[in-house]
Design a protein around this motif. Sequence first.
Motif, PDB file in Angstrom:
ATOM      1  N   LEU A  70      54.615  25.872  31.432  1.00 25.43           N
ATOM      2  CA  LEU A  70      53.381  25.086  32.047  1.00 25.43           C
ATOM      3  C   LEU A  70      53.769  24.911  33.425  1.00 25.43           C
ATOM      4  O   LEU A  70      52.685  24.827  34.370  1.00 25.43           O
ATOM      5  N   GLY A  71      54.934  25.061  34.012  1.00 25.43           N
ATOM      6  CA  GLY A  71      55.238  25.142  35.276  1.00 25.43           C
ATOM      7  C   GLY A  71      55.009  23.765  36.024  1.00 25.43           C
ATOM      8  O   GLY A  71      55.312  22.725  35.380  1.00 25.43           O
TER       9      GLY A  71
ATOM     10  N   ARG B 179      52.506  21.839  36.432  1.00 26.70           N
ATOM     11  CA  ARG B 179      51.514  21.240  35.826  1.00 26.70           C
ATOM     12  C   ARG B 179      51.958  20.347  34.735  1.00 26.70           C
ATOM     13  O   ARG B 179      51.514  19.611  34.082  1.00 26.70           O
ATOM     14  N   ALA B 180      53.451  20.466  34.395  1.00 25.59           N
ATOM     15  CA  ALA B 180      53.793  19.621  33.253  1.00 25.59           C
ATOM     16  C   ALA B 180      55.465  19.157  33.424  1.00 25.59           C
ATOM     17  O   ALA B 180      55.954  19.823  34.360  1.00 25.59           O
ATOM     18  N   ARG B 181      55.689  18.304  32.728  1.00 25.07           N
ATOM     19  CA  ARG B 181      57.211  18.013  32.574  1.00 25.07           C
ATOM     20  C   ARG B 181      57.551  17.272  31.419  1.00 25.07           C
ATOM     21  O   ARG B 181      56.594  16.870  30.620  1.00 25.07           O
ATOM     22  N   PHE B 182      58.873  17.462  30.874  1.00 27.02           N
ATOM     23  CA  PHE B 182      59.044  16.971  29.597  1.00 27.02           C
ATOM     24  C   PHE B 182      59.941  15.748  29.877  1.00 27.02           C
ATOM     25  O   PHE B 182      60.659  15.662  30.674  1.00 27.02           O
ATOM     26  N   VAL B 183      59.676  14.770  28.959  1.00 27.00           N
ATOM     27  CA  VAL B 183      60.540  13.710  28.913  1.00 27.00           C
ATOM     28  C   VAL B 183      60.877  13.278  27.523  1.00 27.00           C
ATOM     29  O   VAL B 183      60.172  13.329  26.696  1.00 27.00           O
TER      30      VAL B 183
ATOM     31  N   VAL C 142      52.441  15.104  30.587  1.00 25.26           N
ATOM     32  CA  VAL C 142      53.894  14.740  30.344  1.00 25.26           C
ATOM     33  C   VAL C 142      54.151  15.000  28.968  1.00 25.26           C
ATOM     34  O   VAL C 142      53.317  14.329  27.951  1.00 25.26           O
ATOM     35  N   VAL C 143      54.896  15.879  28.501  1.00 22.56           N
ATOM     36  CA  VAL C 143      55.057  16.338  27.255  1.00 22.56           C
ATOM     37  C   VAL C 143      56.263  15.381  26.458  1.00 22.56           C
ATOM     38  O   VAL C 143      57.355  15.266  27.294  1.00 22.56           O
TER      39      VAL C 143
ATOM     40  N   ARG D 292      49.160  22.435  26.213  1.00 16.58           N
ATOM     41  CA  ARG D 292      48.429  23.502  26.763  1.00 16.58           C
ATOM     42  C   ARG D 292      46.828  23.570  27.211  1.00 16.58           C
ATOM     43  O   ARG D 292      46.609  23.914  28.347  1.00 16.58           O
ATOM     44  N   GLY D 293      46.104  22.943  26.293  1.00 14.09           N
ATOM     45  CA  GLY D 293      44.699  22.671  26.543  1.00 14.09           C
ATOM     46  C   GLY D 293      44.661  21.937  27.775  1.00 14.09           C
ATOM     47  O   GLY D 293      43.877  22.241  28.642  1.00 14.09           O
ATOM     48  N   PHE D 294      45.053  20.762  27.942  1.00 15.54           N
ATOM     49  CA  PHE D 294      45.040  19.763  29.052  1.00 15.54           C
ATOM     50  C   PHE D 294      45.463  20.472  30.308  1.00 15.54           C
ATOM     51  O   PHE D 294      44.707  20.461  31.229  1.00 15.54           O
ATOM     52  N   ALA D 295      46.538  21.317  30.202  1.00 16.64           N
ATOM     53  CA  ALA D 295      47.021  21.870  31.485  1.00 16.64           C
ATOM     54  C   ALA D 295      46.127  22.919  32.044  1.00 16.64           C
ATOM     55  O   ALA D 295      45.962  23.113  33.034  1.00 16.64           O
ATOM     56  N   ALA D 296      45.458  23.747  31.189  1.00 15.60           N
ATOM     57  CA  ALA D 296      44.692  24.845  31.470  1.00 15.60           C
ATOM     58  C   ALA D 296      43.491  24.173  31.974  1.00 15.60           C
ATOM     59  O   ALA D 296      42.644  24.876  32.706  1.00 15.60           O
TER      60      ALA D 296
END
Length: 257
Positions: free
Chosen positions: A50-51, A53-57, A34-35, A24-28
């Motif tokens: 996070l929309g 700005r992020a993706r889960f792997v 990449v989570v 969350r901190g990096f995305a903000a």
Amino acid sequence: MGRFEGQTVVVTGGARGMGAAHARGFAAEGARVVVADVLDGEGRDLAAELGDRARFVHLDVADEVGWAALVREAEDAFGPVRVLVNNAGVLTLEPLDTIAPDTWRRVLDVNLTGMFLGIQAVTPSMRAAGGGAIVNVSSTAGIAPAPLLGAYVASKFGVRGLTKVAALELGRDNIRVNSVHPGVVRTPMTTETGDVGFAAIDAFPLDGHAIPRAAEPEEITRLVLFLASGEASFATGAEFVADGGLLLGPALQPEPR
Ligand SMILES: NC(=O)c1ccc[n+]([C@@H]2O[C@H](COP(=O)([O-])OP(=O)(O)OC[C@H]3O[C@@H](n4cnc5c(N)ncnc54)[C@H](O)[C@@H]3O)[C@@H](O)[C@H]2O)c1
């Protein structure tokens, strides 16, 4: 403008606890995150929050094949990796005389070998990007031992050593590598009741310490973001402690007679 505008950041163990706070901190601050985690449900929920700005792997950090796929996916989606936060970890509370060798190996595999594999996997990407920053999450247990934490302590001491060798080898590539050493932080790792029948947070009384409480995850996130950012441009191979004074020992004043 955030400190990580447009940068590709990988956070392992990012689905919950401190890793989720770091993501969350990096995305903000403008990063593309990449989570990476074995917890698919929590990881997908966070990425959705996070929309774009992020993706889960899905990644088991102990699996080198998985690491290669993760770096490919990160590069395809967002571009070369600039920041790796090696955060994934597991904890067992068990004395050395009963801990099963397989349990010992798994803790070392996830907590230490997983970080080595991560460094190895992202290095070519960081070189292509012109440099980067790696933050390895150790612990105060990587500086001072505690009973029942044999495998965990061994792994977290190992992370300190790994960090310093990586810093020596990668500095000329403009890649900085540092370790962070949190004290007790309020996350599922410390608040959930383990096999021993109690939660880790209850096993370490904090009321006698300089800052007599556990940390919230965001208090460690601010340190991780600092180390990953250009603000820490001259810091490498170093240990950064955020433990509320835990390593100092009890802060209680002697009573006058
Ligand atoms: N909570 C504390 O007091 C504390 C203190 C010092 C250091 N740490 C360290 O901080 C890091 C984060 O811990 P936390 O407290 O947020 O714990 P947590 O258990 O809440 O989160 C750890 C995350 O790592 C993930 N994970 C576990 N094994 C994995 C694997 N093989 N591959 C990928 N992901 C995996 C888990 O699924 C989870 O999402 C860990 O390295 C931990 O050792 C925690």
